[in-house]
Design a protein around this motif. Structure first.
Motif, PDB file in Angstrom:
ATOM      1  N   GLY A 318      -5.269  -6.068   7.911  1.00 45.00           N
ATOM      2  CA  GLY A 318      -6.357  -6.600   7.100  1.00 45.00           C
ATOM      3  C   GLY A 318      -7.687  -5.947   7.356  1.00 45.00           C
ATOM      4  N   GLU A 319      -7.792  -5.150   8.429  1.00 44.08           N
ATOM      5  CA  GLU A 319      -9.053  -4.479   8.745  1.00 44.08           C
ATOM      6  C   GLU A 319      -8.993  -3.051   8.231  1.00 44.08           C
ATOM      7  N   GLY A 347      -1.746  -5.041   4.214  1.00 45.75           N
ATOM      8  CA  GLY A 347      -1.455  -6.464   4.189  1.00 45.75           C
ATOM      9  C   GLY A 347      -0.378  -6.810   5.207  1.00 45.75           C
ATOM     10  N   VAL A 348      -0.073  -8.082   5.340  1.00 40.45           N
ATOM     11  CA  VAL A 348       0.942  -8.545   6.281  1.00 40.45           C
ATOM     12  C   VAL A 348       2.318  -8.125   5.771  1.00 40.45           C
ATOM     13  N   ALA A 351       4.903 -10.287   3.409  1.00 40.45           N
ATOM     14  CA  ALA A 351       4.224 -11.437   2.811  1.00 40.45           C
ATOM     15  C   ALA A 351       4.680 -11.582   1.359  1.00 40.45           C
ATOM     16  N   PRO A 352       5.010 -12.785   0.925  1.00 41.42           N
ATOM     17  CA  PRO A 352       5.532 -12.956  -0.436  1.00 41.42           C
ATOM     18  C   PRO A 352       4.480 -12.630  -1.494  1.00 41.42           C
ATOM     19  N   CYS A 353       4.931 -12.008  -2.566  1.00 39.60           N
ATOM     20  CA  CYS A 353       4.068 -11.723  -3.713  1.00 39.60           C
ATOM     21  C   CYS A 353       4.646 -12.470  -4.900  1.00 39.60           C
ATOM     22  N   LEU A 362      -1.078  -2.531   0.059  1.00 35.98           N
ATOM     23  CA  LEU A 362      -2.202  -1.688   0.454  1.00 35.98           C
ATOM     24  C   LEU A 362      -3.461  -2.317  -0.114  1.00 35.98           C
ATOM     25  N   ARG A 363      -4.429  -2.590   0.757  1.00 33.57           N
ATOM     26  CA  ARG A 363      -5.639  -3.297   0.332  1.00 33.57           C
ATOM     27  C   ARG A 363      -6.892  -2.452   0.569  1.00 33.57           C
ATOM     28  N   LEU A 364      -7.936  -2.824  -0.124  1.00 34.34           N
ATOM     29  CA  LEU A 364      -9.281  -2.298   0.133  1.00 34.34           C
ATOM     30  C   LEU A 364      -9.316  -0.778   0.163  1.00 34.34           C
TER      31      LEU A 364
END
Length: 480
Positions: A318-319, A347-348, A351-353, A362-364
């Motif tokens: 998350g960072e 992301g984790v 984790a369910p989507c 993939l975030r940010l």
């Protein structure tokens, strides 16, 4: 395409240009799709339900084989490990954390040194891209690698949105498919083998919007792919002029992450959702947006690490940190711990989507921030990296629009840069901007970085337009 060939192509009648584009399309189709195309798509879709444990096992096995091949059969890495052994370093090459970070400059200096010795680059697909700094990169892929990559694109870009490679589609891209001096349609060319209407991104003046929309309608386009800035220019023109745009199934953003307002305007004009994509010609990472708005990683493309800015320590989930990728798909020109130049967060795992898939997230994604140039005729010019894709001796380049009728190009030259190379850059940029803009090219020792050390390849010093045409760019290059 060199300048002489491009000039000859531009002199051809429009139907003949379509023939040339179709011949190129047939060549690309042979590379991208073979008799196993549907099998590759089905296998990619089946893997979307894998658990984190299954992906971990698959990646560990693939990574081990890629690292061994790189250390023993790729000249650059073999020399690197031989030197380390001479210095008494007994680190295992089987552990990816024992490999140094690979900057783009190393690949740029001697790209063939990264091709495995049992491969012949003359029989491989040659890709050249300017990346995010206007600096040419030369890359090679086997036919198997190309087809596996486009199997992933088909499965996780088109199929997720209910379209396929067999649909008719439009692309707004950076190729000079018609001369920039052209003032009357067509501003496009048809690539028949790939069912593609290729729209020029250099003629998007308000007066031309109606002809673009009619071409899409006449060709029966199902979906659109292009730069965010170009798609927004087309959508904004339709909305402001009250023009009826063809209703599409989906629009795919390529190379420029979307702002919310851009997404809204494209949807308003074309009556369809907009899906984002992320990738690069080096294919050490790939990701695409699902219907729930999550950007899902493609674990088959590369092993991704998120590292701290000034260290090689992994960032907590998350960072955000530096995105580092290791080739898993392309084991014949493997890039190990390659610094993409973007920042991202993970992301984790597992984790369910709500889309039902279990692919990692993939975030940010944080790439470079570039401006869009404006011509005196009102044309909006987004990505200009094709100017630097040719084999030019350039380390870095930056384009600055100083006035409505003047653009300055700053170049950090590499060995062999001469007056001919300078003139070539000036000519290629003039081809895209037109004769109404003066192009000044100068060489500099270095190009200053902005806040956080970020490089901006295109800067406009003009007052920003009210419409959101200035977009943050990343090195996304996921093309159907």
């Amino acid at each position: 395409m060199n300048d002489t060939v491009l000039a000859l192509y531009h002199a051809l009648p429009a139907p003949v240009r379509t023939g040339v584009a179709s011949a190129r399309g047939a060549y690309l189709r042979r590379w991208r799709y073979g008799p196993d195309a549907e099998t590759l798509v089905a296998e990619a879709i089946e893997r979307e339900s894998w658990s984190p444990e299954q992906w971990r096992s698959w990646q560990e096995d693939r990574l081990s084989r890629v690292l061994h091949r790189a250390a023993t059969q790729v000249p650059y890495y073999r020399r690197q490990w031989e030197e380390r052994r001479r210095r008494g370093d007994r680190s295992s090459w089987e552990r990816v954390e024992n490999w140094p970070i690979l900057p783009k400059a190393r690949v740029r200096e001697n790209p063939r040194a990264f091709v495995a010795e049992d491969c012949d680059p003359r029989r491989m697909y040659h890709e050249h891209t300017s990346g995010t700094t206007g600096t040419p990169l030369h890359l090679w892929q086997t036919r198997q690698t190309v087809r596996r990559w486009f199997g992933l694109v088909e499965a996780r870009v088109q199929r997720w949105s209910g379209v396929t490679r067999f649909d008719r589609w439009s692309m707004i891209g950076g190729q000079l498919v018609v001369p920039v001096s052209r003032t009357r349609p067509p501003f496009w060319v048809v690539n028949r083998p790939m069912r593609q209407l290729y729209l020029s991104s250099y003629h998007l003046a308000p007066t031309n919007v109606a002809s673009y929309l009619e071409a899409m309608r006449s060709y029966g386009v199902t979906y659109l792919l292009g730069y965010a800035s170009s798609m927004v220019a087309l959508a904004q023109g339709a909305l402001e002029q009250g023009l009826q745009a063809p209703v599409l199934k989906v629009a795919f953003n390529n190379a420029e992450p979307l702002s919310p307002s851009q997404r809204q305007r494209i949807t308003a004009a074309f009556g369809c959702p907009v899906r984002d994509t992320y990738g690069m010609a080096e294919i050490v990472c790939g990701a695409s947006e699902c219907s729930s708005g999550a950007m899902h990683l493609w674990p088959e493309a590369g092993f991704v690490e998120i590292l701290g800015e000034a260290s090689e320590q992994s960032c907590p989930l998350g960072e955000s940190g530096r995105l580092i990728g290791t080739s898993l798909l392309n084991a014949d020109m493997p890039l190990v711990r390659y610094a993409v130049g973007d920042r991202a967060a993970l992301g984790v795992p597992g984790a369910p989507c709500s889309c039902g898939r279990r692919l990692p997230e993939l975030r940010l994604i944080e790439g470079r921030s570039d401006d869009v140039l404006v011509t005196p005729e009102g044309r909006l010019i987004g990505r200009l990296d094709p100017v630097f894709k040719a084999d030019l001796p350039i380390r870095e380049a930056q384009i600055v629009q100083e006035a409505l009728n003047r653009v300055r190009v700053k170049i950090v030259p590499a060995g062999g840069f001469d007056s001919d190379a300078l003139a070539s850059v000036q000519h290629r940029l003039q081809q895209r901007l037109g004769s109404s803009i003066e192009v000044v090219v100068e060489t500099v020792a270095e190009i200053p970085r902005g806040p956080g050390g970020k490089f901006r390849a295109v800067i406009s010093l003009l007052p920003k337009p009210s419409a959101d045409f200035s977009t943050p760019l990343a090195s996304s290059d996921v093309r159907p």
